[in-house]
Design an enzyme around this catalytic site. Sequence first.
Site, PDB file in Angstrom:
ATOM      1  N   CYS A  77      -8.984  -5.148   2.059  1.00 52.02           N
ATOM      2  CA  CYS A  77      -7.702  -5.775   2.409  1.00 52.02           C
ATOM      3  C   CYS A  77      -7.350  -6.941   3.164  1.00 52.02           C
ATOM      4  O   CYS A  77      -8.405  -7.170   4.148  1.00 52.02           O
ATOM      5  CB  CYS A  77      -6.897  -4.731   3.248  1.00 52.02           C
ATOM      6  SG  CYS A  77      -5.212  -5.074   3.456  1.00 52.02           S
TER       7      CYS A  77
ATOM      8  N   CYS B  93      -4.312 -10.252  -2.161  1.00 51.53           N
ATOM      9  CA  CYS B  93      -4.093  -9.124  -2.071  1.00 51.53           C
ATOM     10  C   CYS B  93      -4.595  -8.232  -2.770  1.00 51.53           C
ATOM     11  O   CYS B  93      -4.629  -8.218  -3.949  1.00 51.53           O
ATOM     12  CB  CYS B  93      -2.560  -9.074  -2.083  1.00 51.53           C
ATOM     13  SG  CYS B  93      -1.841  -7.331  -2.020  1.00 51.53           S
TER      14      CYS B  93
ATOM     15  N   GLY C  89       0.723  -1.318   0.164  1.00 55.57           N
ATOM     16  CA  GLY C  89       0.010  -0.009  -0.021  1.00 55.57           C
ATOM     17  C   GLY C  89       0.791   1.108  -0.169  1.00 55.57           C
ATOM     18  O   GLY C  89       0.199   2.617  -0.237  1.00 55.57           O
TER      19      GLY C  89
ATOM     20  N   HIS D 243      -5.624  -8.506   5.126  1.00 56.38           N
ATOM     21  CA  HIS D 243      -5.027  -8.106   6.244  1.00 56.38           C
ATOM     22  C   HIS D 243      -6.241  -7.966   7.568  1.00 56.38           C
ATOM     23  O   HIS D 243      -5.927  -8.379   8.571  1.00 56.38           O
ATOM     24  CB  HIS D 243      -3.953  -7.085   6.355  1.00 56.38           C
ATOM     25  CG  HIS D 243      -2.492  -7.460   6.032  1.00 56.38           C
ATOM     26  ND1 HIS D 243      -2.384  -7.474   4.933  1.00 56.38           N
ATOM     27  CD2 HIS D 243      -1.596  -7.894   6.846  1.00 56.38           C
ATOM     28  CE1 HIS D 243      -1.004  -7.889   4.567  1.00 56.38           C
ATOM     29  NE2 HIS D 243      -0.675  -8.054   5.745  1.00 56.38           N
TER      30      HIS D 243
ATOM     31  N   THR E 232      -4.453  -5.022  -3.141  1.00 56.63           N
ATOM     32  CA  THR E 232      -3.333  -3.900  -3.524  1.00 56.63           C
ATOM     33  C   THR E 232      -2.936  -4.386  -4.821  1.00 56.63           C
ATOM     34  O   THR E 232      -2.637  -3.467  -5.790  1.00 56.63           O
ATOM     35  CB  THR E 232      -2.629  -3.468  -2.632  1.00 56.63           C
ATOM     36  OG1 THR E 232      -3.079  -3.348  -1.181  1.00 56.63           O
ATOM     37  CG2 THR E 232      -1.708  -2.229  -2.752  1.00 56.63           C
TER      38      THR E 232
END
Length: 265
Positions: free
Chosen positions: A192, A75, A44, A194, A77
């Site tokens: 995202c 992912c 990011g 995460h 991103t």
Amino acid sequence: MTNSPTILVFDSGLGGLTVLREVVAARPDAHFTYVADDAFFPYGHHSEDEIIARVVPLMGELIGTHDPDLVVIACNTASTLVLSRLRAAYSVPFVGTVPAIKPACARSKTRRISVLGTKGTVKREYTKALIRDFALGCEVTLVGSPELASLAERELSGQAISDRDVLAELTPCFVGDAADSTSRTDTVVLACTHYPLLLDRLVRLAPWPVEWIDPAPAIARRVSDLLGPHIDGVAQSSAEMIFTSNRAHGLGAILTPFFGGRALA
Ligand code: DGL
């Protein structure tokens, strides 16, 4: 395909484990290779050109070494930027992870949703096109979070992170009058991989209850459909975890549950 298929799951760090655990549950017959490109984390914070120049050749090396039957780019991103380039460059099937704007807008009752992703993901033309094509008249607030992925990495690695730091990233997702449940934000897309690592804390800190959309189960279904029928008679297959930094991570016991209990090579 008669042997156990190999699925390579790729992310900038540990976030893709939230996708991996769903794919592992859907395909216990597969061999899993998880690659964390931690040498380049966080994606990011990199420009589009830097991510393209990093991921496209790296994926060629990983395909050459591990010979996967399918690759999951776990992912947002990276997926919102390089998926089409990867498909053009390599013949292995790719499944990406992109913001779940369509299901979120379809489910929102207040017609107000937020997309919480990295600063890169919310800037992407790909994300804007998803809103143009699938927002269905919903108001979509894009929230680019600078630090949440790093906070999630820290927490998973056993380091303390503060509620205050998490709340600072989360607050912009909550739009409208807190007292009016008919018009305030009612759905937040976790854009995202995460962020589901912090879900318990996000739920606890949210100023009001919302639906959190994690696309991982849908990604796992897509992977399973592409692989075809399960391979019978595979005793629990093996798994490996690779960090591009080659650092000694010492995370074995923390990682094992994401791999369905498999011992990691
Ligand atoms: N897990 C990644 C995603 O889904 C990004 C984290 C990062 O490297 O910035 O977007």
